[in-house]
Design a protein around this motif. Structure first.
Motif, short mmCIF file in Angstrom:
data_model
loop_
_atom_site.label_atom_id
_atom_site.label_comp_id
_atom_site.label_asym_id
_atom_site.label_seq_id
_atom_site.Cartn_x
_atom_site.Cartn_y
_atom_site.Cartn_z
N GLN A 145 -8.67 1.23 -19.81
CA GLN A 145 -9.60 0.13 -20.00
C GLN A 145 -8.99 -1.10 -20.66
O GLN A 145 -9.56 -2.18 -20.58
CB GLN A 145 -10.82 0.61 -20.80
N TYR A 174 -14.72 27.40 -12.68
CA TYR A 174 -14.24 26.03 -12.79
C TYR A 174 -12.90 25.92 -13.52
O TYR A 174 -12.53 24.86 -14.01
CB TYR A 174 -15.30 25.15 -13.46
N GLU A 228 -11.42 8.36 -14.92
CA GLU A 228 -10.80 8.22 -16.24
C GLU A 228 -9.29 8.45 -16.16
O GLU A 228 -8.78 9.14 -15.28
CB GLU A 228 -11.43 9.24 -17.21
N GLY A 235 -9.11 4.57 -15.29
CA GLY A 235 -9.73 4.14 -16.54
C GLY A 235 -8.81 3.73 -17.68
O GLY A 235 -9.05 4.11 -18.82
N TRP A 250 -9.16 18.11 -13.22
CA TRP A 250 -10.20 17.98 -12.19
C TRP A 250 -10.18 16.62 -11.52
O TRP A 250 -10.88 16.40 -10.53
CB TRP A 250 -11.58 18.26 -12.80
N GLY A 256 -19.15 14.43 -14.87
CA GLY A 256 -18.53 14.75 -16.16
C GLY A 256 -19.21 13.95 -17.25
O GLY A 256 -18.91 12.78 -17.44
N ASP A 288 -22.42 17.92 -13.99
CA ASP A 288 -21.62 18.50 -15.06
C ASP A 288 -21.86 20.00 -15.07
O ASP A 288 -23.01 20.44 -14.96
CB ASP A 288 -21.98 17.89 -16.42
N GLN A 300 -16.54 11.49 -23.29
CA GLN A 300 -16.20 10.21 -22.68
C GLN A 300 -17.25 9.79 -21.64
O GLN A 300 -17.55 8.61 -21.52
CB GLN A 300 -14.80 10.28 -22.07
N GLY A 316 -19.31 14.61 -20.63
CA GLY A 316 -18.90 15.05 -21.96
C GLY A 316 -18.80 13.86 -22.89
O GLY A 316 -19.52 12.87 -22.74
N1 LIG Z 1 -10.51 5.89 -21.68
C1 LIG Z 1 -10.67 6.46 -22.82
O1 LIG Z 1 -10.63 5.81 -23.86
C2 LIG Z 1 -10.91 7.94 -22.88
C3 LIG Z 1 -11.33 8.52 -24.09
C4 LIG Z 1 -11.59 9.89 -24.12
C5 LIG Z 1 -11.43 10.64 -22.98
N2 LIG Z 1 -11.01 10.05 -21.81
C6 LIG Z 1 -10.86 10.84 -20.58
O2 LIG Z 1 -12.14 11.25 -20.13
C7 LIG Z 1 -12.05 12.54 -19.54
C8 LIG Z 1 -13.05 13.48 -20.21
O3 LIG Z 1 -12.71 13.64 -21.57
P1 LIG Z 1 -13.79 14.09 -22.65
O4 LIG Z 1 -13.23 13.83 -23.98
O5 LIG Z 1 -15.11 13.51 -22.32
O6 LIG Z 1 -13.83 15.68 -22.39
P2 LIG Z 1 -15.09 16.65 -22.61
O7 LIG Z 1 -14.53 18.01 -22.58
O8 LIG Z 1 -15.90 16.20 -23.77
O9 LIG Z 1 -15.99 16.40 -21.32
C9 LIG Z 1 -15.66 16.87 -20.05
C10 LIG Z 1 -16.95 17.17 -19.31
O10 LIG Z 1 -16.65 17.52 -17.97
C11 LIG Z 1 -17.40 18.65 -17.60
N3 LIG Z 1 -16.69 19.36 -16.55
C12 LIG Z 1 -15.57 20.11 -16.65
N4 LIG Z 1 -15.21 20.55 -15.43
C13 LIG Z 1 -16.13 20.08 -14.55
C14 LIG Z 1 -16.30 20.20 -13.15
N5 LIG Z 1 -15.44 20.88 -12.41
N6 LIG Z 1 -17.36 19.58 -12.58
C15 LIG Z 1 -18.25 18.88 -13.32
N7 LIG Z 1 -18.12 18.72 -14.65
C16 LIG Z 1 -17.07 19.32 -15.26
C17 LIG Z 1 -17.55 19.45 -18.88
O11 LIG Z 1 -18.66 20.30 -18.83
C18 LIG Z 1 -17.70 18.35 -19.91
O12 LIG Z 1 -19.05 18.01 -20.10
C19 LIG Z 1 -10.60 12.98 -19.68
O13 LIG Z 1 -9.93 12.70 -18.49
C20 LIG Z 1 -10.06 12.11 -20.78
O14 LIG Z 1 -8.70 11.86 -20.65
C21 LIG Z 1 -10.77 8.72 -21.76
#
Ligand SMILES: NC(=O)c1ccc[n+]([C@@H]2O[C@H](COP(=O)([O-])OP(=O)(O)OC[C@H]3O[C@@H](n4cnc5c(N)ncnc54)[C@H](O)[C@@H]3O)[C@@H](O)[C@H]2O)c1
Lengths: 167, 479
Positions: free
Chosen positions: B198, B253, B169, B196, B151, B78, B103, B82, B80
């Motif tokens: 943090q 997915y 996360e 996560g 997921w 993943g 990803d 984060q 994205g």
């Molecule tokens: N700790 C923090 O401060 C913090 C901050 C933001 C997000 N998060 C967490 O991080 C996670 C991701 O959030 P985000 O904002 O990056 O979302 P996002 O949508 O930007 O990124 C998600 C990524 O996962 C990929 N993806 C989706 N399904 C998939 C699969 N089955 N296999 C492989 N890749 C897959 C997508 O293509 C995308 O690139 C979430 O769980 C969110 O809660 C945590």
């Protein structure tokens, strides 16, 4: 203004002004180009004034924003080079005017406007952008590239070729 | 332009007449400003050297990695928003070797992460399917997961079962059933699982908990807590048109469309809305600092502002938890809304002897304690450097003509918490995970802790739906 009417010291002064402005543009350009991830997004989103919508529109779409960022970084860099070297001086100064006008209009220091981006001075309608813009207008109309700058060589070469068209 | 120039002047003063061939003087004057460019180059080089030295000096503050540091083979699942943030943090942590990025957005997010890692000279492979990655990358030690919440359970369980340690996360999972499977998988495989949240590894939170609350007991008995995450309205996330994912792959997915794929956190079955997305970070701290799980919750929430066609979860939530702590009952308020970012995010713990205001941010509400006038002196703790000397509350701000009522309490002194995090926010928590793999630390957020937080937070959405006060049975927090 009829060129060639400037005295030597006047022309030296204008050339110095041109080089200084060029330096400023060039550094603004290359420092953005070499930064890890520079973007005008924050600046554009902060926009106020009559054209705020236009600037926000520029930042709204990631692809559009990427284009705006590239144009900005390369524009500043090339204008800077042009001004320092006196190369296509008129094009460089005219483009510089356009660019600065955009900066100015993006966040104009009009009455009653204030900004969360800290400014390093106090401005009312006139700010340093506007002053630099006016200075570029001086560069534009005095054609100093022909006096000291690559334009003189370019011009000379063209003259040689197109002799009949001359005079 | 050359043409334009043609209409230009006939050279500067002394340049002679048009039509004259280039002479030495023309060339000299023509090149006369070139040295300025040389000067610029030199100044720029100096500036770059200076910046570089600054960076290196900052890096030197960190203790040098031990020479015999065993390399950990890592994959990012993943990549994205984060995933990118975690990657940036991990690139600052010594002793990691990146092997793979998985990803499903192969043409965009995956490509970007692979490109960055290649720039750092890591030989990484990109995968669309995480099972294929687990099959092919036999050497992996750890997988860092930042996929959408729904997921988390399948990804974490598969990785653990393949024998990898996992950093997943928050929110641990969007369902308790999923979160339970994660706990079981970690126990059965004996592999590490860090959730996560943090802040659990943030030095200011650790300092506040261990030194200020436990050791110095600065707050006395905490009776009320409040906290918030207010976020300004932001447009739905878009995507560059040419990187649209084909429908078949989205479906495969679990996504209905590109807008849903990008804005999954707003959809039921995929994420949990702002209370889960933002609230879980801070409600996790409530449980931690109060040393208890809540006994009851009431909540009000709704989709008050955003378009229901593209938002399913509540954009506005206000909730109150009731706690039975070791020292007595406590009530904790939390609100999150996504229509106005004023005051941002923070947590406030209020005891009968003092108040703690803390947040992850270095910019606002970063950390202060206020001594209640009836509390014993804090001089000892100031001397030990636990808190700064008091900053007297501003007197000058008051309106001269305002009449102060004698019943008003005297405002307490503010002491700053002298702990600043100079690294990216997620770095200490990741570091803790990798240290635990090497056996030099224990996890700050093991799955059991992540589970308690998931139970606490997911119940808010239930309470909103039920429109009544819900209770937690103590065994609900156990797996
Ligand atoms: N700790 C923090 O401060 C913090 C901050 C933001 C997000 N998060 C967490 O991080 C996670 C991701 O959030 P985000 O904002 O990056 O979302 P996002 O949508 O930007 O990124 C998600 C990524 O996962 C990929 N993806 C989706 N399904 C998939 C699969 N089955 N296999 C492989 N890749 C897959 C997508 O293509 C995308 O690139 C979430 O769980 C969110 O809660 C945590």
């Amino acid at each position: 203004m009829k060129e060639g009417t400037l005295s030597r010291v006047q022309m030296v002064t204008v050339v110095a002004l041109r080089v200084l402005i060029g330096w400023h543009f060039l550094y603004e350009g290359v420092s953005k180009l070499t930064a890890d991830a520079w973007s005008a997004k924050g600046y554009l989103l902060q926009s106020r004034g009559p054209l705020a919508e236009v600037f926000r529109w520029m930042a709204a779409d990631p692809e559009r924003l990427a284009t705006v960022d590239q144009l900005n970084m390369w524009g500043l860099t090339l204008i800077g080079l042009g001004l320092i070297l006196g190369c296509f001086t008129r094009l460089a100064s005219a483009s510089g005017i356009v660019v600065i006008l955009l900066f100015y209009l993006c966040n104009p220091p009009f009455v009653g406007y204030f900004y969360s981006i800290p400014a390093e001075g106090s401005y009312l309608i006139v700010n340093k952008n506007l002053v630099e813009l006016a200075a570029l207008a001086v560069i534009l109309v005095t054609g100093s590239g022909r006096a000291a700058g690559l334009d003189r060589i370019i011009h000379g070469l063209l003259k040689k070729r197109d002799r009949p068209a001359d005079s | 332009m050359a043409h334009d120039d043609e209409k230009d002047q006939d050279g500067g003063p002394g340049s002679g007449l048009g039509g004259k061939k280039l002479d030495r003087r023309d060339v000299l004057l023509g090149l006369s400003t070139v040295p300025a460019l040389g000067l610029f180059g030199e100044a720029w080089r100096k500036q770059r050297q200076y910046d570089q030295a600054q960076k290196e000096a900052a890096a030197e503050d960190a203790p040098p990695p031990p020479a015999d540091l065993e390399e950990i083979n890592v994959a990012l699942l993943g990549s994205g928003a984060q995933g990118q943030v975690l990657l940036d943090s991990m690139l600052r942590i010594p002793g990691l070797r990146f092997r793979a990025v998985c990803d499903i957005w192969t043409e965009y997010n995956q490509k970007r992460a692979v490109r960055i890692l290649k720039k750092y000279k890591f030989d990484v492979n990109g995968y669309e399917d995480h099972r294929e990655m687990l099959d092919k990358e036999k050497d992996l030690d750890a997988v860092v997961i930042a996929t959408p919440d729904f997921w988390h359970a399948p990804h974490t369980v598969d990785c653990l079962e393949a024998g990898k340690h996992v950093y997943c996360e928050k929110e641990m999972s969007n369902t308790l059933e999923g979160a339970q499977r994660m706990v079981h998988a970690a126990r059965e495989t004996g592999k590490l699982l860090q959730i996560g949240h943090q802040r659990r590894s943030h030095p200011r939170y650790l300092h506040s908990y261990e030194k200020l609350l436990q050791e110095a007991q600065l707050l006395g008995r905490i009776v009320t807590v409040n906290g918030q995450w207010n976020r300004a309205v932001s447009p739905d996330l878009g995507w560059p048109e040419r990187y649209t994912i084909p429908d078949a792959r989205l479906k495969q997915y679990g996504f209905k469309s590109m807008p849903q794929f990008r804005n999954w956190r707003w959809y039921k079955g995929l994420g949990g809305g702002p209370i889960v997305d933002l609230g879980s970070h801070q409600i996790d701290i409530y449980n931690w600092f109060l040393g208890a799980n809540p006994s009851h919750v009431i909540a009000s929430g709704g989709l008050d502002y955003h378009d229901p066609a593209t938002h399913e979860w509540y954009d506005t939530v206000m909730t109150v938890y009731e706690f039975e702590t070791a020292k007595g009952p406590a009530r904790a308020y939390y609100q999150t809304q996504t229509t106005n970012g004023s005051q941002g995010y923070y947590e406030t713990f209020m005891g009968d002897q003092g108040t703690l205001v803390i947040s992850e941010s270095e910019a606002a509400n970063s950390g202060s304690v206020y001594r209640d006038p009836n509390a014993p002196a804090w001089d000892e703790w100031v001397r030990r450097g636990y808190i700064s000397a008091p900053k007297l509350q501003e007197q000058g701000q008051k309106d001269e003509d305002a009449v102060l009522d004698v019943r008003e309490s005297v405002s307490p002194d503010e002491h700053r918490i002298p702990v600043v995090l100079r690294d990216p926010y997620h770095q200490p928590h990741l570091q803790n995970f990798f240290d635990a793999i090497r056996g030099t630390a224990t996890l700050h957020c093991p799955p059991e802790v992540g589970y308690e937080t998931a139970v606490t937070v997911l119940k808010v959405n239930e309470a909103i739906e039920a429109k009544e006060r819900l209770s937690f049975r103590p065994e609900e927090f156990e797996v």
